[in-house]
Design an enzyme around this catalytic site. Structure first.
Site, PDB file in Angstrom:
ATOM      1  CE  LYS A 151       4.339   0.189  -0.691  1.00 30.28           C
ATOM      2  NZ  LYS A 151       4.293  -0.553   0.588  1.00 30.28           N
ATOM      3  CE1 TYR A 202     -23.013 -17.343  13.458  1.00 27.10           C
ATOM      4  CE2 TYR A 202     -24.080 -16.231  11.612  1.00 27.10           C
ATOM      5  CZ  TYR A 202     -23.034 -16.976  12.125  1.00 27.10           C
ATOM      6  OH  TYR A 202     -22.006 -17.372  11.299  1.00 27.10           O
TER       7      TYR A 202
HETATM    8  C1  LIG Z   1       1.682  -6.279  -8.517  1.00 27.49           C
HETATM    9  C2  LIG Z   1       2.700  -5.293  -7.993  1.00 27.49           C
HETATM   10  C3  LIG Z   1       4.091  -5.933  -7.983  1.00 27.49           C
HETATM   11  C4  LIG Z   1       2.736  -4.073  -8.891  1.00 27.49           C
HETATM   12  C5  LIG Z   1       2.300  -4.859  -6.613  1.00 27.49           C
HETATM   13  N1  LIG Z   1       3.063  -5.251  -5.585  1.00 27.49           N
HETATM   14  C6  LIG Z   1       2.732  -4.875  -4.325  1.00 27.49           C
HETATM   15  N2  LIG Z   1       3.606  -5.303  -3.326  1.00 27.49           N
HETATM   16  C7  LIG Z   1       4.897  -5.832  -3.814  1.00 27.49           C
HETATM   17  C8  LIG Z   1       5.969  -5.612  -2.852  1.00 27.49           C
HETATM   18  N3  LIG Z   1       5.655  -6.066  -1.544  1.00 27.49           N
HETATM   19  C9  LIG Z   1       6.694  -6.383  -0.713  1.00 27.49           C
HETATM   20  N4  LIG Z   1       6.401  -6.851   0.534  1.00 27.49           N
HETATM   21  C10 LIG Z   1       7.420  -7.160   1.364  1.00 27.49           C
HETATM   22  C11 LIG Z   1       8.753  -7.016   0.963  1.00 27.49           C
HETATM   23  C12 LIG Z   1       8.997  -6.536  -0.320  1.00 27.49           C
HETATM   24  N5  LIG Z   1       7.962  -6.219  -1.148  1.00 27.49           N
HETATM   25  C13 LIG Z   1       4.300  -5.905  -1.037  1.00 27.49           C
HETATM   26  C14 LIG Z   1       3.223  -5.831  -2.040  1.00 27.49           C
HETATM   27  C15 LIG Z   1       1.572  -4.079  -4.087  1.00 27.49           C
HETATM   28  C16 LIG Z   1       1.138  -3.642  -2.819  1.00 27.49           C
HETATM   29  C17 LIG Z   1      -0.020  -2.865  -2.721  1.00 27.49           C
HETATM   30  C18 LIG Z   1      -0.462  -2.410  -1.384  1.00 27.49           C
HETATM   31  N6  LIG Z   1       0.341  -2.606  -0.341  1.00 27.49           N
HETATM   32  O1  LIG Z   1      -1.577  -1.883  -1.249  1.00 27.49           O
HETATM   33  C19 LIG Z   1      -0.747  -2.535  -3.920  1.00 27.49           C
HETATM   34  N7  LIG Z   1      -1.890  -1.792  -3.875  1.00 27.49           N
HETATM   35  N8  LIG Z   1      -0.308  -2.971  -5.128  1.00 27.49           N
HETATM   36  C20 LIG Z   1       0.805  -3.718  -5.220  1.00 27.49           C
HETATM   37  N9  LIG Z   1       1.176  -4.115  -6.471  1.00 27.49           N
END
Ligand SMILES: CC(C)(C)c1nc(N2CCN(c3ncccn3)CC2)c2cc(C(N)=O)c(N)nc2n1
Length: 332
Positions: free
Chosen positions: A120, A42
C-alpha cells in the site's frame, strides 16, 4: 547543419531521430546508475531538437520530449467527474480482522480464493485516461466522484507515458508518490530557502501535484505505481495480477512486489517480509492491500456504496510512532 538548410521532411525525420535518442537516454538516466551520455551531450541534442521544432512548427508532436517540460501556469484546476467512482478502501489493523475478511469472502463465494497482495504505497491516488494510446487527461481522486484536472502536472512525471505501447482507449488508476530520498532533498532545499518543510512524502506529493506552476511540479521528482485498469479495451485480462502485468507491458510503472497468495498463511509471510523491509524501501508504504485475484469474482462480490467487498487494506502502525517508542526506550 544549420536549420535553414533542412527541407521540412528532413527536419521531421531528424527531429523524430532526435526524440528517439533523447527518450532512450532519458530512460537510461532514470533506470541505470551510469547514464549513457554526459548531461552536456544530452542538452546539446535537446537544443538541436528545440531549434528544429522552432524552425518547423508543423513537425512538433504532442509526445515530443520538448512538450513535457513545465511552463504552463494554470489559473486553477477544473473539476473532473470520474465515470467509474474511485472507491475507498476498507482497512483492518489486526490478524483477526483479516481472518474475518477471508471468512466473509469464503462464505460468500463458497470456496477458498486466491488473493493478489500488493504494497500500500503512501502517496495519492490518480486517474489517467488514454484514447487510442494517447494520454488525454489526468486527475486527482478528489472525493472519489469529483477530482481535479491535473493533466499538465502529471505530464511532467517521466514515469507516466504520454503514449502507450498499444493504441488502446482505457482509464487506469494508481498512486503518485515522492520517493523518500527526493522528499529528504526537497525538505533540505525548503529549509535553505526558509520555506515550510513538508510533514511526510504523501503531503509533499499532494502539494507538488496541486501546483499551479507546472515547472515546480516538474522539479519535484514524483513517481508512480499504477495498479488498476478501470475500463478494458478488449484487453485479455482475467485477474488483478495479470492486470498489473498488462499495465507494465503498456508502458506504465508498476510495483514489482505483487504476489498471488492462495491462503492467509502466505499473506502473513508477505506481511512479515515487507514489515521487516519497510525502512529499506525507496518509497513510503502504510500497509498492504489484499485483493480477490479473479476479476469475475470481484464483480460477483461487488461493492458497497464506497468500498469493494473484494479487497481489504491491512495497515501497519505509523512509522513515526515506532520512532517515538524507540526514542523512549533509548532514553529510559
Ligand atoms: C482499486 C481499489 C479500490 C481496490 C484500490 N484502491 C486504492 N485506493 C483507494 C482508496 N484511496 C483513498 N485515497 C484517499 C482517500 C480515501 N481513499 C487511495 C487508493 C488502492 C491503493 C493502493 C496503494 N496505495 O498502493 C493499491 N495498491 N491498490 C488500491 N486499490
Amino acid at each position: 547543419k544549420p536549420t535553414s538548410k533542412y527541407s521540412e521532411q528532413e527536419a521531421s525525420d531528424t527531429a523524430q531521430q532526435l526524440r528517439k535518442t533523447l527518450n532512450q537516454w532519458g530512460k537510461d538516466y532514470y533506470t541505470k546508475d551510469n547514464p549513457e551520455v554526459e548531461d552536456s551531450v544530452y542538452d546539446e541534442k535537446y537544443r538541436d531538437l528545440q531549434e528544429l521544432e522552432a524552425a518547423f512548427p508543423s513537425i512538433v508532436t504532442p509526445e515530443s520530449i520538448t512538450q513535457r517540460v513545465g511552463g504552463a501556469v494554470l489559473s486553477g484546476f477544473t473539476k473532473v467527474r470520474h465515470e467509474i467512482p474511485m472507491l475507498s478502501m476498507g482497512d483492518v489493523f489486526s490478524k483477526d480482522e483479516l481472518v474475518e475478511f477471508d471468512n466473509r469472502i469464503q462464505k460468500n463465494v463458497g470456496y477458498p480464493v486466491d488473493y493478489n497482495v500488493e504494497l500500500k504505497i503512501d502517496g495519492l491516488a490518480i486517474s489517467l485516461v488514454y484514447e487510442n494510446g494517447k494520454l488525454v487527461r489526468g486527475s486527482t481522486r478528489g472525493d472519489g466522484t469529483i477530482g481535479e484536472d491535473i493533466t499538465k502536472n502529471l505530464q511532467t512525471i517521466t514515469s507516466i507515458p504520454q503514449t502507450l505501447t498499444k493504441p488502446v482507449s482505457i482509464e487506469v488508476r494508481g498512486e503518485c508518490y515522492m520517493p523518500k530520498q527526493a522528499f529528504a532533498d526537497l525538505n533540505k532545499q525548503q529549509e535553505e530557502r526558509g520555506e515550510a518543510v513538508f510533514a511526510n512524502p504523501r503531503n509533499a506529493a499532494a502539494g507538488s501535484l496541486r501546483q499551479l506552476d507546472t515547472r515546480v511540479t516538474k522539479a519535484r521528482k514524483l513517481d508512480t505505481f499504477i495498479y488498476t485498469i478501470s475500463t478494458f479495451d478488449n484487453l485479455q485480462v482475467t485477474t488483478q495480477h495479470e492486470a498489473i502485468e498488462t499495465l507494465e507491458e503498456l508502458g506504465f510503472n508498476t510495483n514489482p512486489t505483487q504476489r498471488i497468495c492462495r491462503n492467509l498463511d502466505e499473506v502473513w509471510e508477505y506481511i512479515d517480509d515487507y514489515q521487516a523491509q519497510r525502512d529499506q524501501l525507496a518509497y513510503g508504504i502504510d500497509g498492504i492491500v489484499l485483493k480477490v485475484n479473479d476479476l469475475d469474482l470481484q464483480g460477483q462480490l461487488g461493492h458497497t456504496v464506497k468500498v469493494p467487498r473484494w479487497e481489504i487494506a491491512y495497515k501497519f502502525p505509523p512509522e513515526e510512532a515506532l520512532t517515538v517508542i524507540r526514542e523512549i526506550e533509548w532514553t529510559v
